[in-house]
Design a protein around this motif. Structure first.
Motif, mmCIF file in Angstrom:
data_model
loop_
_atom_site.group_PDB
_atom_site.id
_atom_site.type_symbol
_atom_site.label_atom_id
_atom_site.label_comp_id
_atom_site.label_asym_id
_atom_site.label_seq_id
_atom_site.Cartn_x
_atom_site.Cartn_y
_atom_site.Cartn_z
ATOM 1 N N GLU A 29 56.030 37.539 31.502
ATOM 2 C CA GLU A 29 56.089 37.397 32.972
ATOM 3 C C GLU A 29 55.341 38.616 33.470
ATOM 4 O O GLU A 29 54.858 38.648 34.706
ATOM 5 C CB GLU A 29 57.622 37.618 33.170
ATOM 6 N N ALA A 30 55.302 39.797 32.938
ATOM 7 C CA ALA A 30 54.643 40.802 33.443
ATOM 8 C C ALA A 30 53.022 40.773 33.370
ATOM 9 O O ALA A 30 52.197 40.980 34.391
ATOM 10 C CB ALA A 30 54.751 42.155 32.559
ATOM 11 N N ASP A 31 52.594 39.856 32.192
ATOM 12 C CA ASP A 31 51.247 39.544 32.191
ATOM 13 C C ASP A 31 50.730 38.513 33.199
ATOM 14 O O ASP A 31 49.634 38.725 33.887
ATOM 15 C CB ASP A 31 51.003 38.663 30.664
ATOM 16 N N ALA A 32 51.695 37.920 33.653
ATOM 17 C CA ALA A 32 51.560 36.634 34.726
ATOM 18 C C ALA A 32 51.446 37.701 35.952
ATOM 19 O O ALA A 32 50.572 37.145 36.919
ATOM 20 C CB ALA A 32 52.802 35.584 34.850
ATOM 21 N N ILE A 33 52.104 38.505 36.230
ATOM 22 C CA ILE A 33 51.660 39.569 37.528
ATOM 23 C C ILE A 33 50.126 39.955 37.658
ATOM 24 O O ILE A 33 49.588 39.776 38.642
ATOM 25 C CB ILE A 33 52.681 40.559 37.707
ATOM 26 N N LYS A 37 44.010 39.564 42.683
ATOM 27 C CA LYS A 37 42.684 39.502 42.877
ATOM 28 C C LYS A 37 42.083 40.990 42.290
ATOM 29 O O LYS A 37 42.839 42.022 42.617
ATOM 30 C CB LYS A 37 42.440 39.058 44.487
ATOM 31 N N PRO A 38 40.822 41.098 42.357
ATOM 32 C CA PRO A 38 39.957 42.479 42.200
ATOM 33 C C PRO A 38 40.491 43.323 43.378
ATOM 34 O O PRO A 38 40.210 42.879 44.589
ATOM 35 C CB PRO A 38 38.784 42.005 41.864
ATOM 36 N N ASN A 39 40.253 44.481 43.054
ATOM 37 C CA ASN A 39 40.573 45.451 44.017
ATOM 38 C C ASN A 39 39.429 45.747 44.708
ATOM 39 O O ASN A 39 38.293 45.994 43.983
ATOM 40 C CB ASN A 39 41.378 46.782 43.711
ATOM 41 N N PRO A 40 38.944 46.187 46.008
ATOM 42 C CA PRO A 40 37.801 46.712 46.573
ATOM 43 C C PRO A 40 37.525 48.169 46.137
ATOM 44 O O PRO A 40 38.481 48.802 45.639
ATOM 45 C CB PRO A 40 38.040 46.562 47.919
ATOM 46 N N ASN A 41 36.422 48.468 46.092
ATOM 47 C CA ASN A 41 35.779 49.905 45.707
ATOM 48 C C ASN A 41 35.460 50.634 47.002
ATOM 49 O O ASN A 41 34.745 49.972 47.675
ATOM 50 C CB ASN A 41 34.824 49.770 44.695
ATOM 51 N N LEU A 42 35.835 51.831 47.120
ATOM 52 C CA LEU A 42 35.210 52.718 48.017
ATOM 53 C C LEU A 42 34.385 53.907 47.438
ATOM 54 O O LEU A 42 34.847 54.661 46.649
ATOM 55 C CB LEU A 42 36.762 53.672 48.786
ATOM 56 N N SER A 43 33.234 53.952 47.892
ATOM 57 C CA SER A 43 32.222 54.753 47.304
ATOM 58 C C SER A 43 31.917 55.843 48.574
ATOM 59 O O SER A 43 31.448 55.381 49.704
ATOM 60 C CB SER A 43 30.784 54.188 46.920
ATOM 61 N N LEU A 44 31.728 56.991 48.372
ATOM 62 C CA LEU A 44 31.298 58.218 49.235
ATOM 63 C C LEU A 44 30.325 59.082 48.442
ATOM 64 O O LEU A 44 29.985 59.065 47.461
ATOM 65 C CB LEU A 44 32.561 59.182 49.550
ATOM 66 N N GLY A 45 29.237 59.331 49.356
ATOM 67 C CA GLY A 45 28.066 59.883 48.598
ATOM 68 C C GLY A 45 27.038 60.640 49.816
ATOM 69 O O GLY A 45 27.249 60.410 50.953
ATOM 70 N N LYS A 77 38.404 31.269 38.575
ATOM 71 C CA LYS A 77 38.856 31.990 37.835
ATOM 72 C C LYS A 77 40.278 32.577 37.693
ATOM 73 O O LYS A 77 41.017 32.409 36.853
ATOM 74 C CB LYS A 77 37.923 33.290 37.566
ATOM 75 N N ARG A 78 40.701 33.062 39.107
ATOM 76 C CA ARG A 78 42.077 33.353 39.266
ATOM 77 C C ARG A 78 43.202 32.316 38.916
ATOM 78 O O ARG A 78 44.140 32.662 38.554
ATOM 79 C CB ARG A 78 42.101 33.981 40.511
ATOM 80 N N GLU A 79 42.554 31.064 39.577
ATOM 81 C CA GLU A 79 43.694 30.160 39.420
ATOM 82 C C GLU A 79 43.795 29.777 37.917
ATOM 83 O O GLU A 79 44.938 29.249 37.400
ATOM 84 C CB GLU A 79 42.988 28.878 40.126
ATOM 85 N N LEU A 80 42.866 29.623 37.332
ATOM 86 C CA LEU A 80 42.962 29.364 35.654
ATOM 87 C C LEU A 80 43.503 30.516 35.058
ATOM 88 O O LEU A 80 44.420 30.113 34.030
ATOM 89 C CB LEU A 80 41.347 29.371 35.258
ATOM 90 N N ARG A 81 43.361 31.729 35.451
ATOM 91 C CA ARG A 81 44.304 32.995 34.765
ATOM 92 C C ARG A 81 45.876 32.515 35.143
ATOM 93 O O ARG A 81 46.740 32.947 34.414
ATOM 94 C CB ARG A 81 44.005 34.344 35.256
ATOM 95 N N MET A 82 46.137 32.312 36.231
ATOM 96 C CA MET A 82 47.400 31.931 36.479
ATOM 97 C C MET A 82 48.210 30.815 35.778
ATOM 98 O O MET A 82 49.326 30.873 35.403
ATOM 99 C CB MET A 82 47.572 31.822 38.138
ATOM 100 N N ALA A 83 47.313 29.945 35.814
ATOM 101 C CA ALA A 83 47.696 28.698 34.912
ATOM 102 C C ALA A 83 48.096 29.007 33.582
ATOM 103 O O ALA A 83 48.840 28.672 32.821
ATOM 104 C CB ALA A 83 46.722 27.291 35.162
ATOM 105 N N SER A 84 47.366 29.607 33.002
ATOM 106 C CA SER A 84 47.232 30.009 31.473
ATOM 107 C C SER A 84 48.478 30.996 31.448
ATOM 108 O O SER A 84 49.222 30.821 30.540
ATOM 109 C CB SER A 84 46.024 30.713 31.163
ATOM 110 N N LYS A 89 51.115 31.027 33.329
ATOM 111 C CA LYS A 89 52.325 30.221 33.349
ATOM 112 C C LYS A 89 52.755 29.438 32.259
ATOM 113 O O LYS A 89 53.873 29.372 31.867
ATOM 114 C CB LYS A 89 52.068 29.127 34.744
ATOM 115 N N ASN A 90 51.615 28.970 31.407
ATOM 116 C CA ASN A 90 52.043 28.207 30.116
ATOM 117 C C ASN A 90 52.385 29.235 29.179
ATOM 118 O O ASN A 90 53.295 28.980 28.405
ATOM 119 C CB ASN A 90 50.865 27.525 29.873
#
Length: 428
Positions: free
Chosen positions: A56-60, A65-73, A114-121, A123-124
C-alpha cells in the motif's frame, strides 16, 4: 457518588472488550477462542500483514507525479580585480553589478501513460499481497488446527494411560492379597508389576508429548509464557459421511494471488514499452543581467524544453525483462492452479480414509476389543485362563484405545486440511 461513577465506567470499558477475550480461558481453551488468539497474535500472520502495508505504501509512491526543480545560479564573475563587475551604466551596488543571476523552475512531463500504468501495477500488487495474506492465513490456520488437535490427542492419551494404570494398581492390590493366601503364583504378580511399569513409562512420554504440544500451540497464539496452562477443551469433531464438492478452484487465495501478479506483470510490460515514449522537461527562467549591453533590459525571461534522444539505447533490456517476468507470472499461475488441484485431491483421499478408520474403530474394533478384554478378565477371575491371556487382552485394548484416539485426531486434521484446501475468497 464518585465510586459509583467509576464503577459504571469500568463496567462500560469491560463490556466494550471483544467477547472472544472473555472466552479465552487458557485452562479450558475452546478451538474458537484459540483461533481468535491466533488471528490476533500469531507472529507469522502479523509479518504477512506488514507485507500488505508495504504494498500500500508502494502504491502511494507509484501514484505521485514528478516534483518540479528549482535552480538558482549566478554567473559572469569578472576575474579582473581592477575592473571587477563594475557597471559603467549603474551605481555599482550589489544589485546593479554585471552579474548574471538566474532563477529557473523545471518540470518533467511524463508521456505514454506511465503514471497510470504504475498505478495499475501497484493496485494489482496490493491485490496480490492481500491474497497472499489470505493464503498465509489459510496455511497457518491449518498448522494451528493441527497443533490444537495434537494437544487434544496428547491429553486423551494421558487419560487412557492413567485409566489403565489405575486399573493395574487395583488388580495388583487384589493379586497381592491372593498371593498371601497362595491363590496365585508370585510370577503372575511380577508380570503385572512389569506391565504397570511399562504403562508408567508410556505415561511419562505422553506427558512430554503434551508439554511439547502445549508449547507449539502457545507459540502460535502468542502465549509462550502461558504454555503450561493450556488445556484443549473441545472434543473431536463429529464425523460426517458427506464430503462437500469443492467450488471454483480459481477462487482460492493462492490462485487469485497468482492471477493478480500476472496482471501486474502485464502492466509492467506496458510500462516498459512506454519508456520508448519520450518524456519532456519544460523549464521557465527569470534572468537578471545588469549592464549586459547598451539599451538592453536588465530583467529577461526565457523558456526551454529538453527531449531525450534515443541514439544509443532504447530500453531493450527493460522491455525484455518485463516480457520474461510476464512469462514467469503466467507459469506461476499455472503452477498455483495445478498445486491447488493436487492439494484438493490429496485432502479428499486423506479425509475419505480417515472417515473409514474412525467408523471402523467406533463401531467395531473398540467394541470387540472391549468384549475380549472383559472376557479375559472374567475368565482369569474364575481360574479359567492364565495371566498371559489377561495381560495380552489388556495390552491389545490399551493399544486399540490409543489407536482410536489417533484415528479421531487424524480425522480432525484431515477435515481441517480439506476445509483449507477448498477455501475460496470473495473476489469483489
Amino acid at each position: 457518588m464518585f465510586k459509583k461513577v467509576a464503577y459504571i465506567l469500568v463496567l462500560g470499558f469491560l463490556s466494550s472488550l471483544p467477547v472472544a477475550y472473555a472466552e479465552a480461558d487458557l485452562t479450558h481453551l475452546t478451538l474458537e477462542a484459540a483461533q481468535h488468539l491466533f488471528h490476533e497474535n500469531n507472529k507469522e500472520l502479523i509479518s504477512a500483514k506488514r507485507m500488505v502495508q508495504g504494498a500500500e505504501a508502494d502504491a502511494i509512491t507509484a501514484s505521485q507525479k514528478p516534483n518540479p526543480n528549482l535552480s538558482l545560479g549566478v554567473a559572469s564573475f569578472n576575474l579582473n580585480r581592477s575592473t571587477a563587475n563594475k557597471n559603467p551604466n549603474g551605481s555599482n551596488s550589489l544589485s546593479d553589478q554585471t552579474l548574471n543571476s538566474t532563477v529557473q523552475i523545471s518540470q518533467l512531463i511524463e508521456r505514454g501513460d506511465k503514471r497510470e500504468l504504475r498505478m495499475a501495477s501497484a493496485k494489482n500488487a496490493i491485490k496480490a499481497s492481500n491474497y497472499d495474506l489470505k493464503d498465509a492465513e489459510r496455511q497457518l490456520l491449518l498448522s494451528f488446527n493441527d497443533a490444537y488437535y495434537d494437544l487434544l490427542l496428547a491429553q486423551e492419551a494421558e487419560k487412557i494411560l492413567a485409566s489403565n494404570s489405575a486399573a493395574y494398581e487395583k488388580t495388583i492390590q487384589a493379586a497381592e492379597l491372593r498371593l498371601k493366601v497362595g491363590d496365585i503364583a508370585a510370577s503372575d504378580v511380577a508380570r503385572m508389576r512389569v506391565d504397570l511399569l511399562k504403562i508408567q513409562n508410556d505415561m511419562r512420554q505422553a506427558k512430554a508429548n503434551r508439554e511439547k504440544a502445549q508449547a507449539n500451540l502457545a507459540y502460535m497464539m502468542g502465549q509462550e509464557n502461558e504454555a503450561a496452562r493450556l488445556y484443549a477443551q473441545d472434543g473431536w469433531p463429529t464425523v460426517s459421511q458427506t464430503i462437500s464438492t469443492p467450488q471454483d478452484i480459481d477462487a482460492r487465495p493462492d490462485v487469485l494471488a497468482a492471477e493478480a501478479r500476472t496482471k501486474q506483470a502485464e502492466e509492467n510490460q506496458r510500462l516498459a514499452n512506454a519508456l520508448k515514449t519520450r518524456d519532456v522537461n519544460i523549464a521557465l527562467q527569470y534572468q537578471r543581467f545588469p549592464g549586459q549591453m547598451p539599451g538592453a533590459d536588465t530583467n529577461t525571461i526565457g523558456a526551454a524544453i529538453t527531449i531525450p534522444l534515443f541514439t544509443n539505447y532504447e530500453y531493450q533490456g527493460e522491455i525484455s525483462r518485463a516480457e520474461v517476468d510476464l512469462t514467469s507470472a503466467l507459469e506461476a499461475k499455472q503452477q498455483a492452479r495445478a498445486s491447488a488441484v493436487s492439494e484438493i485431491s490429496r485432502a479428499r483421499a486423506d479425509l475419505n480414509a480417515a472417515v473409514e478408520k474412525v467408523n471402523r474403530f467406533d463401531t467395531q474394533i473398540l467394541t470387540e476389543a472391549q468384549k475380549a478384554a472383559d472376557a479375559a478378565e472374567f475368565a482369569y477371575s474364575h481360574g479359567a485362563t492364565g495371566i498371559t491371556d489377561l495381560l495380552d487382552a489388556r495390552r491389545v485394548l490399551r493399544a486399540i484405545q490409543l489407536d482410536a484416539a489417533t484415528s479421531h485426531a487424524d480425522y480432525a486434521k484431515a477435515l481441517a486440511a480439506w476445509q483449507a484446501a477448498t477455501r475460496i475468497e470473495n473476489q469483489n
